[in-house]
Motif scaffolding. Structure first.
Motif, PDB file in Angstrom:
ATOM      1  N   GLU A   1       0.582  -1.475   0.183  1.00  0.00           N
ATOM      2  CA  GLU A   1       0.093  -0.232   0.470  1.00  0.00           C
ATOM      3  C   GLU A   1       0.444   0.954   0.215  1.00  0.00           C
ATOM      4  O   GLU A   1       1.788   1.729   0.888  1.00  0.00           O
ATOM      5  CB  GLU A   1      -0.937  -0.243   1.158  1.00  0.00           C
ATOM      6  CG  GLU A   1      -2.023   1.162   1.150  1.00  0.00           C
ATOM      7  CD  GLU A   1      -2.725   1.025   2.591  1.00  0.00           C
ATOM      8  OE1 GLU A   1      -3.408   1.748   2.428  1.00  0.00           O
ATOM      9  OE2 GLU A   1      -2.663   0.148   3.288  1.00  0.00           O
ATOM     10  N   VAL A   2       0.412   2.088  -0.686  1.00  0.00           N
ATOM     11  CA  VAL A   2       0.882   3.573  -0.889  1.00  0.00           C
ATOM     12  C   VAL A   2       0.547   4.360   0.042  1.00  0.00           C
ATOM     13  O   VAL A   2      -0.465   4.876   0.001  1.00  0.00           O
ATOM     14  CB  VAL A   2       1.080   4.068  -2.437  1.00  0.00           C
ATOM     15  CG1 VAL A   2       1.962   6.010  -2.115  1.00  0.00           C
ATOM     16  CG2 VAL A   2       2.123   3.583  -3.219  1.00  0.00           C
ATOM     17  N   THR A   3       0.915   5.028   0.900  1.00  0.00           N
ATOM     18  CA  THR A   3       0.692   6.212   1.725  1.00  0.00           C
ATOM     19  C   THR A   3       0.445   7.645   1.531  1.00  0.00           C
ATOM     20  O   THR A   3       0.150   8.431   2.267  1.00  0.00           O
ATOM     21  CB  THR A   3       1.493   5.332   3.664  1.00  0.00           C
ATOM     22  OG1 THR A   3       2.907   5.513   3.869  1.00  0.00           O
ATOM     23  CG2 THR A   3       0.415   4.397   3.579  1.00  0.00           C
ATOM     24  N   HIS A   4       1.991   7.599   0.963  1.00  0.00           N
ATOM     25  CA  HIS A   4       2.678   8.820   1.224  1.00  0.00           C
ATOM     26  C   HIS A   4       3.258   8.432  -0.044  1.00  0.00           C
ATOM     27  O   HIS A   4       4.376   7.943  -0.674  1.00  0.00           O
ATOM     28  CB  HIS A   4       2.954   9.630   2.170  1.00  0.00           C
ATOM     29  CG  HIS A   4       3.082  10.754   2.051  1.00  0.00           C
ATOM     30  ND1 HIS A   4       4.442  11.544   0.962  1.00  0.00           N
ATOM     31  CD2 HIS A   4       3.158  12.124   2.050  1.00  0.00           C
ATOM     32  CE1 HIS A   4       4.454  12.519   1.192  1.00  0.00           C
ATOM     33  NE2 HIS A   4       3.508  13.118   1.821  1.00  0.00           N
ATOM     34  N   ALA A   5       3.393   9.831  -1.507  1.00  0.00           N
ATOM     35  CA  ALA A   5       4.522  10.432  -1.925  1.00  0.00           C
ATOM     36  C   ALA A   5       4.801  11.707  -2.077  1.00  0.00           C
ATOM     37  O   ALA A   5       4.511  12.970  -2.560  1.00  0.00           O
ATOM     38  CB  ALA A   5       3.580  10.079  -3.405  1.00  0.00           C
TER      39      ALA A   5
END
Length: 74
Positions: A64-68
């Motif tokens: 899961e990507v939580t921030h970029a």
């Protein structure tokens, strides 16, 4: 060239890093992928790599990507 760093949850080992790298490197425009498991960071370099496609590749790998964050390149 652009560089973007993604915070990814669920990584715990070298296999996790290899799975993410394998998926993300296939995204058109991506030239390099660096995965730092202890910090949970995935850094992607390339020309015009689509952010949504990179995120989808990370999800496809099972994470899961939580921030970029877009990084400044010298």
């Amino acid at each position: 060239m652009t560089e973007k760093t993604y915070t990814v949850t669920g990584m715990s080992c070298g296999h996790c890093a290899a799975s993410i790298t394998e998926e993300v490197v296939e995204v058109p425009g991506v030239t390099k992928v660096d995965v730092d498991v202890p910090s949970g960071l995935v850094t992607v370099r390339g020309e015009s790599a689509d952010d949504a496609t990179v995120r989808a590749a990370i999800v496809e790998a099972g994470y899961e990507v939580t921030h970029a964050m877009r990084n400044a390149l010298a």
